[in-house]
Enzyme design. Structure first.
Site, PDB file in Angstrom:
ATOM      1  N   GLU A   1     -11.068  -6.681  -3.935  1.00  0.00           N
ATOM      2  CA  GLU A   1     -10.908  -7.710  -2.894  1.00  0.00           C
ATOM      3  C   GLU A   1     -12.145  -7.740  -1.996  1.00  0.00           C
ATOM      4  O   GLU A   1     -12.389  -6.814  -1.225  1.00  0.00           O
ATOM      5  CB  GLU A   1      -9.655  -7.398  -2.073  1.00  0.00           C
ATOM      6  CG  GLU A   1      -9.395  -8.456  -1.019  1.00  0.00           C
ATOM      7  CD  GLU A   1      -8.094  -8.224  -0.257  1.00  0.00           C
ATOM      8  OE1 GLU A   1      -7.120  -7.715  -0.872  1.00  0.00           O
ATOM      9  OE2 GLU A   1      -8.045  -8.540   0.942  1.00  0.00           O
TER      10      GLU A   1
ATOM     11  N   ASP B   1     -10.608 -11.118  11.748  1.00  0.00           N
ATOM     12  CA  ASP B   1      -9.622 -11.182  10.667  1.00  0.00           C
ATOM     13  C   ASP B   1      -8.216 -11.275  11.249  1.00  0.00           C
ATOM     14  O   ASP B   1      -7.500 -10.280  11.302  1.00  0.00           O
ATOM     15  CB  ASP B   1      -9.799  -9.915   9.806  1.00  0.00           C
ATOM     16  CG  ASP B   1      -9.082  -9.989   8.480  1.00  0.00           C
ATOM     17  OD1 ASP B   1      -8.742 -11.090   8.043  1.00  0.00           O
ATOM     18  OD2 ASP B   1      -8.883  -8.918   7.869  1.00  0.00           O
TER      19      ASP B   1
ATOM     20  N   HIS C   1       0.885  -1.174   0.000  1.00  0.00           N
ATOM     21  CA  HIS C   1       0.000   0.000   0.000  1.00  0.00           C
ATOM     22  C   HIS C   1       0.926   1.229   0.000  1.00  0.00           C
ATOM     23  O   HIS C   1       2.021   1.165   0.572  1.00  0.00           O
ATOM     24  CB  HIS C   1      -0.810   0.142   1.287  1.00  0.00           C
ATOM     25  CG  HIS C   1      -1.733  -0.972   1.614  1.00  0.00           C
ATOM     26  ND1 HIS C   1      -1.335  -2.138   2.209  1.00  0.00           N
ATOM     27  CD2 HIS C   1      -3.080  -1.060   1.492  1.00  0.00           C
ATOM     28  CE1 HIS C   1      -2.393  -2.913   2.421  1.00  0.00           C
ATOM     29  NE2 HIS C   1      -3.465  -2.291   1.988  1.00  0.00           N
TER      30      HIS C   1
ATOM     31  N   ASP D   1      -5.605 -12.877  10.172  1.00  0.00           N
ATOM     32  CA  ASP D   1      -4.529 -12.862   9.172  1.00  0.00           C
ATOM     33  C   ASP D   1      -3.320 -13.702   9.579  1.00  0.00           C
ATOM     34  O   ASP D   1      -2.178 -13.235   9.559  1.00  0.00           O
ATOM     35  CB  ASP D   1      -4.061 -11.421   8.904  1.00  0.00           C
ATOM     36  CG  ASP D   1      -5.057 -10.623   8.085  1.00  0.00           C
ATOM     37  OD1 ASP D   1      -5.905 -11.218   7.406  1.00  0.00           O
ATOM     38  OD2 ASP D   1      -4.976  -9.373   8.115  1.00  0.00           O
TER      39      ASP D   1
ATOM     40  N   GLU E   1      -9.155 -13.509  -0.453  1.00  0.00           N
ATOM     41  CA  GLU E   1      -8.394 -13.796   0.767  1.00  0.00           C
ATOM     42  C   GLU E   1      -9.096 -14.883   1.578  1.00  0.00           C
ATOM     43  O   GLU E   1     -10.314 -14.821   1.791  1.00  0.00           O
ATOM     44  CB  GLU E   1      -8.256 -12.521   1.594  1.00  0.00           C
ATOM     45  CG  GLU E   1      -7.481 -12.785   2.863  1.00  0.00           C
ATOM     46  CD  GLU E   1      -7.258 -11.565   3.732  1.00  0.00           C
ATOM     47  OE1 GLU E   1      -6.879 -10.507   3.210  1.00  0.00           O
ATOM     48  OE2 GLU E   1      -7.461 -11.692   4.948  1.00  0.00           O
TER      49      GLU E   1
ATOM     50  N   ASP F   1       2.358   1.900   3.380  1.00  0.00           N
ATOM     51  CA  ASP F   1       3.362   0.980   3.947  1.00  0.00           C
ATOM     52  C   ASP F   1       4.770   1.416   3.588  1.00  0.00           C
ATOM     53  O   ASP F   1       5.703   1.172   4.341  1.00  0.00           O
ATOM     54  CB  ASP F   1       3.235  -0.451   3.380  1.00  0.00           C
ATOM     55  CG  ASP F   1       1.835  -0.979   3.413  1.00  0.00           C
ATOM     56  OD1 ASP F   1       1.107  -0.640   4.344  1.00  0.00           O
ATOM     57  OD2 ASP F   1       1.475  -1.741   2.484  1.00  0.00           O
TER      58      ASP F   1
ATOM     59  N   HIS G   1     -11.043 -13.645   4.614  1.00  0.00           N
ATOM     60  CA  HIS G   1     -12.267 -12.910   4.251  1.00  0.00           C
ATOM     61  C   HIS G   1     -13.371 -13.891   3.847  1.00  0.00           C
ATOM     62  O   HIS G   1     -14.549 -13.661   4.110  1.00  0.00           O
ATOM     63  CB  HIS G   1     -11.997 -11.929   3.117  1.00  0.00           C
ATOM     64  CG  HIS G   1     -11.000 -10.866   3.485  1.00  0.00           C
ATOM     65  ND1 HIS G   1     -10.656  -9.838   2.641  1.00  0.00           N
ATOM     66  CD2 HIS G   1     -10.280 -10.665   4.615  1.00  0.00           C
ATOM     67  CE1 HIS G   1      -9.765  -9.058   3.228  1.00  0.00           C
ATOM     68  NE2 HIS G   1      -9.513  -9.544   4.424  1.00  0.00           N
TER      69      HIS G   1
ATOM     70  N   ASP H   1      -4.934 -13.894  -1.685  1.00  0.00           N
ATOM     71  CA  ASP H   1      -4.265 -13.489  -0.448  1.00  0.00           C
ATOM     72  C   ASP H   1      -4.305 -14.699   0.466  1.00  0.00           C
ATOM     73  O   ASP H   1      -5.359 -15.103   0.976  1.00  0.00           O
ATOM     74  CB  ASP H   1      -4.975 -12.297   0.206  1.00  0.00           C
ATOM     75  CG  ASP H   1      -4.420 -10.967  -0.299  1.00  0.00           C
ATOM     76  OD1 ASP H   1      -3.549 -10.995  -1.196  1.00  0.00           O
ATOM     77  OD2 ASP H   1      -4.858  -9.923   0.203  1.00  0.00           O
TER      78      ASP H   1
ATOM     79  N   ASP I   1      -0.816 -12.396   2.738  1.00  0.00           N
ATOM     80  CA  ASP I   1      -1.444 -11.330   3.529  1.00  0.00           C
ATOM     81  C   ASP I   1      -1.632 -11.898   4.936  1.00  0.00           C
ATOM     82  O   ASP I   1      -2.742 -12.184   5.384  1.00  0.00           O
ATOM     83  CB  ASP I   1      -2.783 -10.926   2.901  1.00  0.00           C
ATOM     84  CG  ASP I   1      -3.301  -9.628   3.493  1.00  0.00           C
ATOM     85  OD1 ASP I   1      -2.748  -9.202   4.521  1.00  0.00           O
ATOM     86  OD2 ASP I   1      -4.247  -9.053   2.941  1.00  0.00           O
TER      87      ASP I   1
HETATM   88  C1  XLS Z   1      -7.538  -6.175   4.933  1.00  0.00           C
HETATM   89  C2  XLS Z   1      -7.143  -6.477   3.571  1.00  0.00           C
HETATM   90  C3  XLS Z   1      -6.044  -5.608   2.985  1.00  0.00           C
HETATM   91  C4  XLS Z   1      -6.011  -5.738   1.494  1.00  0.00           C
HETATM   92  C5  XLS Z   1      -5.250  -4.663   0.798  1.00  0.00           C
HETATM   93  O1  XLS Z   1      -8.246  -6.928   5.589  1.00  0.00           O
HETATM   94  O2  XLS Z   1      -6.802  -7.826   3.521  1.00  0.00           O
HETATM   95  O3  XLS Z   1      -4.811  -5.891   3.557  1.00  0.00           O
HETATM   96  O4  XLS Z   1      -5.499  -6.968   1.091  1.00  0.00           O
HETATM   97  O5  XLS Z   1      -5.703  -3.395   1.118  1.00  0.00           O
HETATM   98 CA    CA Z   2      -6.078  -9.034   1.803  1.00  0.00          CA
HETATM   99 CA    CA Z   3      -7.412  -9.746   6.084  1.00  0.00          CA
END
Ligand code: XLS
Ligand code: CA
Ligand code: CA
Length: 443
Positions: free
Chosen positions: A233, A308, A102, A310, A269, A105, A272, A297, A340
């Site tokens: 996404e 979430d 991003h 991750d 993802e 980042d 998600h 992702d 991700d």
């Molecule tokens: C957040 C998202 C984010 C996207 C990119 O939950 O996964 O990281 O992948 O903005």
């Molecule tokens: Ca993501």
């Molecule tokens: Ca996520």
């Protein structure tokens, strides 16, 4: 190159399934040719800049636990450069081909739009220079249109048109940067494109704004000649209670409505998918069936927590079925497998980051090899083909192609006195077949 926290790590190598070296790949043999091309070209692994280099381990109940050296390396631009050095070094250690970022980042934001963009381009030029000296490529770029308080009521869906314009300027520059760095995709995740309460929300108005914004992005892509994919996404909730891009099926409906279904694909993802009440493989199979699979992702949630989280993946069953549906959809093309995923807040050492990626890469590779093997062997596909074999007859094909009216189908059914008999779905037989494939070594 300046020393970084990863300089002391040697490059992770493929050593095979019997290796006991925790920092070796057991399954990811990048050059191994499977289904006609090397594994590295099927999987196109990517390191996520945000989780690996910007995340500090904070959670709603506690602050930073992860303190990387670049977080205190001079002024904000100097910090961004030291961070970039470390990022490229981690890609070297892992021997993975891509990264994703991003704007927020990689470069420090400022309260003024102009200065934010100048900082951004300074670091984009720095990344460009680093990329010219390394093998690392860009899988995708994106804009963070959710962290700053100006986005709290949405980005393109904000009631204030100035926020829409700020987002337009930011995305234009992020697309320019993605193109400059040779990125394969540009991603839009609608972080705050949704609502917390319907009481203050004009949903029709907000969906119009979001559709217009995406159309502008697609127009701009063609104007600048960006050859990559535009990806949306999906995510059902978090941070907002109701996000407009709920899941693949919802996104497809939205794309159809704005005439963008041939222009935009999805970046899916795993975490998600589960937040939406689906499996990862369900989302991939849906995208495959609709012809909009773009990129992945790779991560996982924690079913006991339900948000979430991750985390790095560890579910071989789900990932193998996911890879099966990726292959059936024709592969990832310009997309890839982006981690991700973030290490837990107690895993604050650079070494933890290396272990996390090694495990994730290996699990994906093993899943892909098993899925490819499952397809090559053909037993599973034969069961599916057999289940739908009736639809191959000329009469069934005519029904499917719209060559029979409802009355014609009814008349024939009555004339033939049809009496369909129940057929076994063979679920347990299929589960056993898959278990044998998934839990034995993939060669
Ligand atoms: C957040 C998202 C984010 C996207 C990119 O939950 O996964 O990281 O992948 O903005
Ligand atoms: Ca993501
Ligand atoms: Ca996520």
């Amino acid at each position: 190159m300046a020393d970084t926290v990863f300089s002391n790590f040697s490059t992770v190598k493929f050593e095979g399934a019997t290796s006991s070296n925790p920092l070796a790949y057991q399954f990811y043999d990048a050059d191994k040719v499977v289904l006609g091309k090397p594994l590295s070209e099927h999987l196109r692994f990517s390191v996520a800049y945000w989780h690996s280099f910007a995340m500090t381990g904070g959670d709603p109940f506690g602050g930073a636990t992860i303190h990387r050296p670049w977080m205190a390396a001079g002024d904000a631009i100097a910090q961004a450069k030291v961070k970039a050095d470390a990022a490229f070094e981690l890609c070297r250690v892992l021997d993975l081909p891509f990264f994703a970022f991003h704007d927020a980042d990689i470069a420090p934001a400022d309260e003024s739009l102009g200065q934010t963009l100048r900082n951004f381009h300074t670091i984009v030029d720095y990344l460009d220079e680093k990329m010219s000296q390394s093998k690392t490529k860009l899988l995708w770029g994106t804009a963070n249109l959710f962290s700053h308080s100006r986005f709290m009521a949405g980005a393109s869906t904000n009631p204030d048109p100035d926020v829409f314009s700020w987002c337009a300027a930011t995305v234009k520059h992020c697309m320019d940067a993605t193109m400059q760095l040779g990125g394969s995709n540009y991603v839009l995740w609608g972080g705050r494109e949704g609502y917390e309460t319907l009481l203050n929300t004009d949903m029709k108005q907000e969906l119009e704004q979001m559709g217009r914004f995406l159309s502008l992005v697609v127009e701009y892509k063609h104007k600048i000649g960006f050859k990559g994919q535009i990806l949306v996404e999906p995510k059902p909730k978090e941070p907002t209670a109701h996000q407009y891009d709920f899941d693949t099926a919802t996104v497809f409906g939205f794309l159809k409505r704005f005439g963008l279904e041939n222009e935009v694909r999805v970046n899916l993802e795993a975490n998600h998918a589960t937040l939406a009440g689906h499996t990862f493989e369900h989302e991939i199979a849906t995208a495959g069936a609709l012809g909009i699979l773009g990129s992945l992702d790779i991560n996982r949630g924690d079913p006991l927590l339900g948000w979430d989280t991750d985390q790095f993946p560890n579910d071989l069953w789900s990932l193998t079925l996911s890879m099966y549906h990726v292959i059936k959809a024709g592969g990832l093309g310009l997309g890839g497998c982006n981690f991700d995923a973030k290490v837990r807040r107690q895993s604050f050492t650079p070494e933890d980051l290396v272990h996390a990626h090694v495990g994730g890469v290996d699990l994906c590779a093993r899943a892909f090899l098993s899925a490819a093997n499952l397809i090559e062997e053909g037993q599973y596909d034969a069961l599916l083909t057999d289940r739908y074999a009736g639809w191959k007859t000329p009469e069934a094909q005519a029904m499917l192609r719209g060559q029979r009216s409802l009355e014609e189908i009814a008349a024939k059914a009555e004339l033939d006195e049809i009496c369909p008999l129940p057929q076994s779905g063979k679920q347990e037989r299929i589960e056993n077949l898959l278990a044998r494939k998934i839990y034995t070594l993939p060669y």
